[in-house]
Design a protein around this motif. Structure first.
Motif, PDB file in Angstrom:
ATOM      1  N   LYS A 116     -35.801  23.778   9.362  1.00 16.58           N
ATOM      2  CA  LYS A 116     -36.271  22.402   9.216  1.00 16.58           C
ATOM      3  C   LYS A 116     -35.440  21.426  10.058  1.00 16.58           C
ATOM      4  N   GLY A 117     -34.608  21.955  10.948  1.00 12.92           N
ATOM      5  CA  GLY A 117     -33.816  21.118  11.840  1.00 12.92           C
ATOM      6  C   GLY A 117     -32.459  20.713  11.307  1.00 12.92           C
ATOM      7  N   ILE A 118     -32.088  21.180  10.123  1.00  8.55           N
ATOM      8  CA  ILE A 118     -30.819  20.757   9.524  1.00  8.55           C
ATOM      9  C   ILE A 118     -29.630  21.340  10.277  1.00  8.55           C
ATOM     10  N   SER A 119     -29.683  22.608  10.637  1.00  9.97           N
ATOM     11  CA  SER A 119     -28.577  23.219  11.405  1.00  9.97           C
ATOM     12  C   SER A 119     -28.400  22.501  12.738  1.00  9.97           C
ATOM     13  N   ILE A 120     -29.496  22.211  13.401  1.00  5.47           N
ATOM     14  CA  ILE A 120     -29.422  21.494  14.677  1.00  5.47           C
ATOM     15  C   ILE A 120     -28.816  20.110  14.455  1.00  5.47           C
ATOM     16  N   ILE A 169     -25.093  20.499  14.052  1.00  6.34           N
ATOM     17  CA  ILE A 169     -24.474  20.776  15.351  1.00  6.34           C
ATOM     18  C   ILE A 169     -24.442  19.509  16.197  1.00  6.34           C
ATOM     19  N   ASP A 170     -25.544  18.765  16.206  1.00  7.51           N
ATOM     20  CA  ASP A 170     -25.563  17.509  16.960  1.00  7.51           C
ATOM     21  C   ASP A 170     -24.497  16.548  16.451  1.00  7.51           C
ATOM     22  N   ARG A 171     -24.306  16.495  15.135  1.00  8.57           N
ATOM     23  CA  ARG A 171     -23.276  15.611  14.572  1.00  8.57           C
ATOM     24  C   ARG A 171     -21.884  16.094  14.997  1.00  8.57           C
ATOM     25  N   SER A 172     -21.711  17.410  15.100  1.00  4.04           N
ATOM     26  CA  SER A 172     -20.439  17.971  15.570  1.00  4.04           C
ATOM     27  C   SER A 172     -20.180  17.578  17.021  1.00  4.04           C
ATOM     28  N   LYS A 173     -21.218  17.578  17.837  1.00  3.03           N
ATOM     29  CA  LYS A 173     -21.075  17.149  19.231  1.00  3.03           C
ATOM     30  C   LYS A 173     -20.694  15.671  19.296  1.00  3.03           C
ATOM     31  N   GLU A 174     -21.332  14.861  18.461  1.00  2.00           N
ATOM     32  CA  GLU A 174     -20.979  13.439  18.398  1.00  2.00           C
ATOM     33  C   GLU A 174     -19.514  13.271  17.991  1.00  2.00           C
ATOM     34  N   TRP A 175     -19.056  14.108  17.050  1.00  3.09           N
ATOM     35  CA  TRP A 175     -17.668  14.051  16.601  1.00  3.09           C
ATOM     36  C   TRP A 175     -16.718  14.337  17.765  1.00  3.09           C
TER      37      TRP A 175
END
Length: 148
Positions: free
Chosen positions: A93-97, A100-106
């Motif tokens: 449902k896109g939660i893992s992505i 991961i996107d939030r980790s990239k922002e971090w």
């Protein structure tokens, strides 16, 4: 599916520990909620990791845990994406992505050069997901572990 992602804190300890325990069981470890809770609590209290949680209707359904490392070639900070888990009924449902996107922002927010991770060769879900999220497979290295 609507979900939100935010940084975890001690108020999330109970739900996050339950998910962390499920994650460990996924990797064939014996269930131990008490030790999982103590582990997560210590990481948060001692600022030893940064954890982001995914929430659906205020229920914690997934998390990513990041540890700070330093890259010897780039001579910069980087983050180890150590743990990523989404409950089975919320997968696809896109939660893992999103995590991961939030980790990239971090990485950007903290001035890090990037993320690294490792996963088992048998983790077909992860080995499909990570390239979709822009991770490159490093075939030039073997990873070894020493356990006491």
């Amino acid at each position: 599916m609507n979900f939100k992602i935010r940084k975890a804190n001690l108020e999330d300890l109970q739900e996050l520990s339950q998910l962390f325990n499920e994650y460990r069981v996924f990797y064939r470890q014996v269930s131990n909620l008490e030790r999982s809770m103590e582990f997560i609590k210590n990481r948060l209290l001692n600022n030893e990791s940064d954890v982001f949680i995914a929430l659906v209707e205020d229920k914690v359904v997934g998390f990513v845990q990041l540890y700070k490392l330093f890259h010897y070639i780039k001579l910069e900070k980087q983050w180890l994406l150590s743990d990523l888990y989404v409950q089975p009924e919320y997968r696809g449902k896109g939660i893992s992505i999103g995590l991961i996107d939030r980790s990239k922002e971090w990485c950007i927010e903290t001035g890090a050069c990037g993320l690294m991770l490792e996963t088992e060769k048998t983790n077909h879900i992860g080995n499909t997901l990570y390239p979709k999220c822009g991770f490159l497979h490093d075939e030039g290295h073997n990873y070894y572990h020493w356990w006491r």
